[in-house]
Design a protein around this motif. Sequence first.
Motif, PDB file in Angstrom:
ATOM      1  N   ARG A  94       0.834  -1.198   0.000  1.00  7.70           N
ATOM      2  CA  ARG A  94       0.000   0.000   0.000  1.00  7.70           C
ATOM      3  C   ARG A  94       0.874   1.256   0.000  1.00  7.70           C
ATOM      4  N   TYR A  95       0.307   2.297  -0.564  1.00  5.95           N
ATOM      5  CA  TYR A  95       0.939   3.614  -0.522  1.00  5.95           C
ATOM      6  C   TYR A  95       0.411   4.357   0.692  1.00  5.95           C
ATOM      7  N   LEU A  96       1.282   5.099   1.336  1.00  8.57           N
ATOM      8  CA  LEU A  96       0.901   5.899   2.500  1.00  8.57           C
ATOM      9  C   LEU A  96       1.215   7.358   2.194  1.00  8.57           C
ATOM     10  N   ILE A  97       0.223   8.216   2.365  1.00  2.54           N
ATOM     11  CA  ILE A  97       0.389   9.640   2.090  1.00  2.54           C
ATOM     12  C   ILE A  97      -0.145  10.429   3.275  1.00  2.54           C
ATOM     13  N   ALA A  98       0.665  11.375   3.775  1.00  2.93           N
ATOM     14  CA  ALA A  98       0.282  12.173   4.941  1.00  2.93           C
ATOM     15  C   ALA A  98      -0.131  13.573   4.494  1.00  2.93           C
ATOM     16  N   ALA A  99      -1.362  13.939   4.798  1.00  3.41           N
ATOM     17  CA  ALA A  99      -1.892  15.278   4.513  1.00  3.41           C
ATOM     18  C   ALA A  99      -3.169  15.467   5.316  1.00  3.41           C
ATOM     19  N   ASP A 100      -3.557  16.721   5.533  1.00  5.66           N
ATOM     20  CA  ASP A 100      -4.794  17.037   6.263  1.00  5.66           C
ATOM     21  C   ASP A 100      -4.832  16.432   7.664  1.00  5.66           C
ATOM     22  N   GLY A 101      -3.674  16.343   8.319  1.00  2.00           N
ATOM     23  CA  GLY A 101      -3.644  15.848   9.685  1.00  2.00           C
ATOM     24  C   GLY A 101      -3.868  14.361   9.824  1.00  2.00           C
ATOM     25  N   LYS A 102      -3.681  13.609   8.762  1.00  7.43           N
ATOM     26  CA  LYS A 102      -3.847  12.159   8.845  1.00  7.43           C
ATOM     27  C   LYS A 102      -2.988  11.468   7.793  1.00  7.43           C
ATOM     28  N   ILE A 103      -2.822  10.160   7.974  1.00  4.33           N
ATOM     29  CA  ILE A 103      -2.130   9.332   6.985  1.00  4.33           C
ATOM     30  C   ILE A 103      -3.189   8.507   6.277  1.00  4.33           C
ATOM     31  N   MET A 104      -3.183   8.572   4.964  1.00  8.35           N
ATOM     32  CA  MET A 104      -4.128   7.798   4.166  1.00  8.35           C
ATOM     33  C   MET A 104      -3.414   6.627   3.510  1.00  8.35           C
ATOM     34  N   ALA A 105      -4.070   5.481   3.493  1.00  7.74           N
ATOM     35  CA  ALA A 105      -3.509   4.269   2.894  1.00  7.74           C
ATOM     36  C   ALA A 105      -4.254   3.968   1.599  1.00  7.74           C
ATOM     37  N   ILE A 106      -3.496   3.713   0.539  1.00 10.88           N
ATOM     38  CA  ILE A 106      -4.091   3.402  -0.758  1.00 10.88           C
ATOM     39  C   ILE A 106      -3.613   2.011  -1.173  1.00 10.88           C
ATOM     40  N   ASP A 107      -4.527   1.078  -1.297  1.00 10.72           N
ATOM     41  CA  ASP A 107      -4.194  -0.284  -1.689  1.00 10.72           C
ATOM     42  C   ASP A 107      -3.595  -0.286  -3.094  1.00 10.72           C
ATOM     43  N   ALA A 108      -2.424  -0.901  -3.261  1.00 14.10           N
ATOM     44  CA  ALA A 108      -1.717  -0.868  -4.540  1.00 14.10           C
ATOM     45  C   ALA A 108      -2.480  -1.598  -5.632  1.00 14.10           C
ATOM     46  N   ASN A 109      -3.252  -2.604  -5.271  1.00 18.73           N
ATOM     47  CA  ASN A 109      -3.985  -3.383  -6.277  1.00 18.73           C
ATOM     48  C   ASN A 109      -5.330  -2.758  -6.636  1.00 18.73           C
TER      49      ASN A 109
ATOM     50  N   PHE B 284       0.369  17.412  13.910  1.00 16.20           N
ATOM     51  CA  PHE B 284       1.649  17.921  14.394  1.00 16.20           C
ATOM     52  C   PHE B 284       1.478  19.314  14.983  1.00 16.20           C
ATOM     53  N   SER B 285       2.147  19.558  16.083  1.00 16.46           N
ATOM     54  CA  SER B 285       2.090  20.855  16.745  1.00 16.46           C
ATOM     55  C   SER B 285       2.799  21.915  15.905  1.00 16.46           C
ATOM     56  N   GLU B 286       2.516  23.175  16.226  1.00 21.39           N
ATOM     57  CA  GLU B 286       3.040  24.351  15.528  1.00 21.39           C
ATOM     58  C   GLU B 286       2.603  24.368  14.064  1.00 21.39           C
TER      59      GLU B 286
ATOM     60  N   SER C 170       8.706  16.108  11.110  1.00 23.04           N
ATOM     61  CA  SER C 170       8.843  17.469  10.605  1.00 23.04           C
ATOM     62  C   SER C 170       9.970  18.106  11.413  1.00 23.04           C
ATOM     63  N   ASP C 171      10.065  19.421  11.429  1.00 19.38           N
ATOM     64  CA  ASP C 171      11.155  20.068  12.166  1.00 19.38           C
ATOM     65  C   ASP C 171      11.080  19.821  13.666  1.00 19.38           C
ATOM     66  N   GLN C 172       9.866  19.886  14.231  1.00 23.10           N
ATOM     67  CA  GLN C 172       9.725  19.809  15.694  1.00 23.10           C
ATOM     68  C   GLN C 172       8.947  18.585  16.162  1.00 23.10           C
ATOM     69  N   ASN C 173       8.440  17.800  15.243  1.00 23.50           N
ATOM     70  CA  ASN C 173       7.616  16.648  15.597  1.00 23.50           C
ATOM     71  C   ASN C 173       8.164  15.372  14.980  1.00 23.50           C
ATOM     72  N   MET C 174       7.946  14.264  15.663  1.00 26.46           N
ATOM     73  CA  MET C 174       8.230  12.955  15.098  1.00 26.46           C
ATOM     74  C   MET C 174       7.321  11.921  15.759  1.00 26.46           C
ATOM     75  N   THR C 175       6.907  10.951  14.949  1.00 26.67           N
ATOM     76  CA  THR C 175       5.997   9.932  15.469  1.00 26.67           C
ATOM     77  C   THR C 175       6.279   8.609  14.785  1.00 26.67           C
ATOM     78  N   LEU C 176       5.907   7.525  15.467  1.00 25.58           N
ATOM     79  CA  LEU C 176       5.994   6.185  14.891  1.00 25.58           C
ATOM     80  C   LEU C 176       4.632   5.527  15.040  1.00 25.58           C
ATOM     81  N   ILE C 177       4.079   5.111  13.904  1.00 28.41           N
ATOM     82  CA  ILE C 177       2.766   4.458  13.869  1.00 28.41           C
ATOM     83  C   ILE C 177       2.976   2.983  13.543  1.00 28.41           C
ATOM     84  N   ASP C 178       2.381   2.086  14.329  1.00 27.81           N
ATOM     85  CA  ASP C 178       2.558   0.667  14.006  1.00 27.81           C
ATOM     86  C   ASP C 178       1.713   0.315  12.777  1.00 27.81           C
TER      87      ASP C 178
END
Length: 628
Positions: free
Chosen positions: A416-431, A443-445, A463-471
Amino acid sequence: MRQFKINTVLMAILFMVNSVKAQKIDAPENTYDLGASINQMTLTVAGTLVVATNDGLVGIKPDTNQLLFNFTDYGKVKPEELNFVPMSPYVMVGQTGFANLSSKKAVIDHISGKVLFTTESKGWKNVFTCDVMMPQNKLVVSGFQKGGGKAENVTPKVGVYDLATGNLDYEFFLTKPGKVTMKYFAVTGTPMLLKDKLLIPTSQGIIAKSKTGETLWENKVKNVNWMTCNDSETDIYAFEATANGKNTRIYKLDGNGTEVWKEERKVKGNVTNFEILPQGLAVVSDVAGGSGALGAKAESKITMFSAATGDDLWEKAPKTKGYVQHFYVQDDGILFGIYSGGINKISFDGNTLFKKPLKTGENIMLMAETPQGLIYITSEDANIVDLKTGEQVWSKPLKYKRAVSVASTFDEKNNRYLIAADGKIMAIDANSGDVSDFAKCNFSEKEYPNIMEMRNAGVFLSSDQNMTLIDFDGDENYHAYYKSPGRSTFGKIVGGALAVASTAMTMAMSAKAGANRSAFGSINDLDSYNETGKQAKRAADMFAGIASASFDYLSTRFRATAATENAQFILTNLEGGAGLVKVDKDSGKIEKEIMLKDKKPEYEVDELGGYLFYKSDDKTIMSYNLKS
């Protein structure tokens, strides 16, 4: 959406504990007193810090306590007087005297610290041009040189220097010294170094010289700005911008300098891309917008000329309605993307290959090839389209609010493709192309995520001031936020792999268009998605092909794994003042704290080498080892 595994309060406590346990670094590994006020710091592709000061130019390698070089011959160096030759170990200093009557040029190897060339040490004055030639690793200089008799001192001359040693290879006069002539010879553009000859564009025509300085041929094609040729060097193309800058004339010459076309071809605007193809000559030129009702539109023109005759091969040129931002040559035609929005593809004989031009958002940040087709990401939308027809692979574009940056990656494990925008990560099935919300990402600021990568434990986003890990199920393992103490003037993180890609594309306009193309390889090939590592390898291979100890060093550096690939560096407030924290990407734990104290510190981080350079005061640089 699943609930977070760690609530906000618990996370805050956890990171306070992590901060306490982090290794605190108060003292730098090395301190450098430059003895003069600092004007600008630049981190080079080699990991050397080059500093422009009121006394000159200084080079710093962080693993030694001595300055690599301190070039003071020209006094104060302004930032605009520096030219870092792309993908090379060279920095050029250029200063022009009153009314452009005299000029100074110096070339410094910022890896070895050697000053390879100065106009003064080689006796040059009134320099017309001074160009580094790659991959030949030569310096071509033109102008007037002192040291001969009165006639020699006022006769235009060209010298070719070996940059591996700084020694002169050969030199020659453009005209015979003392010869009485009403013609004024000046070098008008970038010379072109071929296997057995050097072509010099002058105000009287192009002159071809052998490596012994013998004139092989000359013609009347005047005031050429730059040139390029085919691989066999039998077809030479010369480009001359008209005096008003509104048009460019293109000439074709054979290997003996004879004009092949009955007359030159003229295109509107400045040529920004030129590709020699089996099917013809693909030309992109940018036209600046005019004033008034009849003024020209600001847009790019795409043309295909016959290499044999110079005739326009297309009855109708494709409409762009904006500037070409992406331009790629493929087996069946030319693919291009417009900055203001839109992607299209045209065959080499001028037929549109897409059923209709593809509408996209503005600013196409990415166009790349995937197994499913062409993926594009703009500041407003994303999709994958069929490279043959232009039809959408995803049922509809992924739309989001206008973003300064959009982070994306491919999750191979889950296809799957993962794209981050609008305050969320969207998953797009490759098939199937089905879109689903994968995780929240606030993200803050009001920062936009600009880095996304796959880790063993999940998806890392920062980003510059934020970092996260999503399982992989969309649950947040951690979210680390560190408040910015204030924006730095020069402070920035230069990511190793990112620096490779960005530096490779930082070229002069002529190089982008096609001059000396062999130095960089084709820039008009469509890359595969997520192949940053391949870009680094290509750069390393290119460096390895040039015989020089400095290029050997660059090749080794670009093949190495980034010293800080598992950590991110964030500028934030620490106990006692502002500082830099090294945060582990997988755990979110702070591994190091480096106290800088300034609220707006000026610093550079070399992620490939693993060093921090910090301007501690107006005349002092400190280096910190980030690897251990």
